[in-house]
Motif scaffolding. Structure first.
Motif, short mmCIF file in Angstrom:
data_model
loop_
_atom_site.label_atom_id
_atom_site.label_comp_id
_atom_site.label_asym_id
_atom_site.label_seq_id
_atom_site.Cartn_x
_atom_site.Cartn_y
_atom_site.Cartn_z
N ALA A 22 80.01 71.22 22.61
CA ALA A 22 80.79 71.86 21.55
C ALA A 22 79.90 72.54 20.51
CB ALA A 22 81.68 70.83 20.86
N GLU A 23 78.60 72.55 20.75
CA GLU A 23 77.69 73.03 19.71
C GLU A 23 77.24 74.48 19.91
OE1 GLU A 23 77.16 69.62 20.94
OE2 GLU A 23 78.54 69.37 19.26
N ALA A 25 77.18 78.39 20.80
CA ALA A 25 78.11 79.52 20.82
C ALA A 25 77.83 80.39 22.04
CB ALA A 25 77.95 80.35 19.55
N LYS A 26 78.89 80.86 22.67
CA LYS A 26 78.75 81.72 23.84
C LYS A 26 77.95 82.97 23.51
CE LYS A 26 80.04 83.18 28.08
NZ LYS A 26 79.60 82.56 29.35
N VAL A 34 82.16 78.59 29.86
CA VAL A 34 83.22 78.30 28.89
C VAL A 34 84.63 78.51 29.44
CG1 VAL A 34 81.75 78.76 26.89
CG2 VAL A 34 83.11 80.62 27.87
N ARG A 59 86.66 74.98 26.19
CA ARG A 59 86.72 76.03 25.19
C ARG A 59 88.04 76.78 25.32
NH1 ARG A 59 81.47 77.17 22.95
NH2 ARG A 59 80.23 75.29 23.32
N ASP A 62 89.03 82.06 22.76
CA ASP A 62 88.03 82.62 21.85
C ASP A 62 86.64 82.06 22.09
OD1 ASP A 62 88.41 80.05 20.97
OD2 ASP A 62 88.98 80.58 18.92
N THR A 63 86.47 81.26 23.14
CA THR A 63 85.22 80.59 23.55
C THR A 63 84.80 79.47 22.61
OG1 THR A 63 83.49 81.95 22.47
CG2 THR A 63 84.44 82.78 24.56
N LYS A 64 85.63 79.16 21.61
CA LYS A 64 85.30 78.08 20.69
C LYS A 64 85.82 76.74 21.23
CE LYS A 64 85.17 81.01 16.57
NZ LYS A 64 85.76 81.29 15.23
N PRO A 65 85.22 75.63 20.80
CA PRO A 65 85.65 74.32 21.30
C PRO A 65 87.15 74.09 21.08
CG PRO A 65 83.59 74.11 20.10
CD PRO A 65 84.07 75.52 19.88
N SER A 66 87.78 73.44 22.06
CA SER A 66 89.22 73.21 22.01
C SER A 66 89.53 71.83 22.58
CB SER A 66 89.95 74.28 22.84
OG SER A 66 91.32 73.97 22.98
N ALA A 94 84.69 68.47 18.94
CA ALA A 94 83.78 68.97 17.93
C ALA A 94 83.85 68.05 16.71
CB ALA A 94 84.14 70.41 17.54
#
Length: 284
Positions: A22-23, A25-26, A34, A59, A62-66, A94
């Protein structure tokens, strides 16, 4: 249990891959898997070169952790359909994820899930794990037959693990398996001396894996193998293969870990052997 005491499964090595985390970024790590397709492809590649278990963070679009439950269920189903890997979901998410979302991860019914045994400074952040939350996670996993992997970021968390087991009993499957996460800024050091200290505190009869974050990856692998332990590697924990060389993909890290396990004459265990060792019920 002393470092010299033989442990169950010491004839072979559990190789776990933690491909995403979770750290990172793509945008900073373009080869980080992801999407679901990327994750499944990575899982298949890693299984071919010796991985038996996959530790999963997902992810969003938006490629952010989910921690979206629908995505988690789809991920578990796809990994089971396309691989024979033991599927372990992270209940950590996260550092900003609320407890109720982290508990809801279990509704995706993985084979295993992580259970972090205490709060730890995590770089510039705080990874919060209150005692009441840890107990609830432990109990809900047992109710669902989900095998926990107790994540240990510092030595005092092993004392908390003894307290948990004494007060609330053994986990689902009846076997205790821990992962020593070493080298996180704010947690225990990633070196042989610290691993040896941890082994004196691990519950009797437990098995352990060790994860070396960043530059501690190789020292921790070698120390764990020498002590009868197992291995977790992956781009969640390191994106450098060697000094000045970025990781090509997760399979590259798994192949190295599998090679070291064979050199240690403890070759990678199959997924079914790992299920038997840590108490996972066969799915289906």
């Amino acid at each position: 249990m002393s470092a010299s005491t033989p442990r169950p499964g010491s004839h072979g090595t559990i190789v776990t891959v933690a491909p995403t985390g979770a750290e990172h970024a793509k945008a900073d790590v373009p080869n980080l898997p992801v999407t679901l397709d990327e994750l499944v492809s990575t899982a298949k590649d890693c299984e071919r070169v010796g991985a038996a278990m996959i530790h999963v963070h997902i992810r969003g679009e938006d490629t952010k952790p989910s921690l979206d439950l629908g995505r988690l269920k789809d991920t578990v189903a796809a990994l089971r359909a396309e691989t024979n890997l033991v599927v372990q979901l992270s209940s950590g998410g996260a550092v900003t994820d609320p407890e109720e979302h982290r508990l809801r991860v279990l509704e995706a019914m993985p084979d295993s899930a992580s259970c972090t045994m205490g709060t730890v400074n995590f770089g510039d952040d705080v990874f919060m794990n209150r005692w009441e939350f840890v107990v609830e996670l432990h109990k809900r996993m047992r109710e669902r037959g989900i095998v926990p992997e107790y994540e240990i970021f510092d030595l005092g968390q092993l004392t908390s693990l003894h307290r948990l087991l004494d007060k609330h009993g053994l986990p689902a499957g009846g076997h205790v398996h821990v992962d020593l996460v070493m080298g996180v800024p704010g947690g225990m050091a990633g070196d042989t001396e610290t691993l040896a200290a941890a082994l004196r505190l691990i519950p009797e009869g437990a098995t352990f894996s060790a994860t070396g974050v960043g530059r501690s990856s190789i020292p921790v692998m070698l120390a764990s193998l020498s002590a009868g332990g197992h291995l977790r590697v992956g781009m969640e924990d390191t994106i450098s293969y060697a000094r000045g060389e970025r990781v090509k993909d997760n399979a590259q890290l798994v192949a190295r870990a599998s090679g070291l396990a064979r050199i240690a004459q403890r070759p990678p265990l199959s997924p079914d052997e790992v299920r038997k060792l840590i108490g996972v019920q066969q799915s289906g």
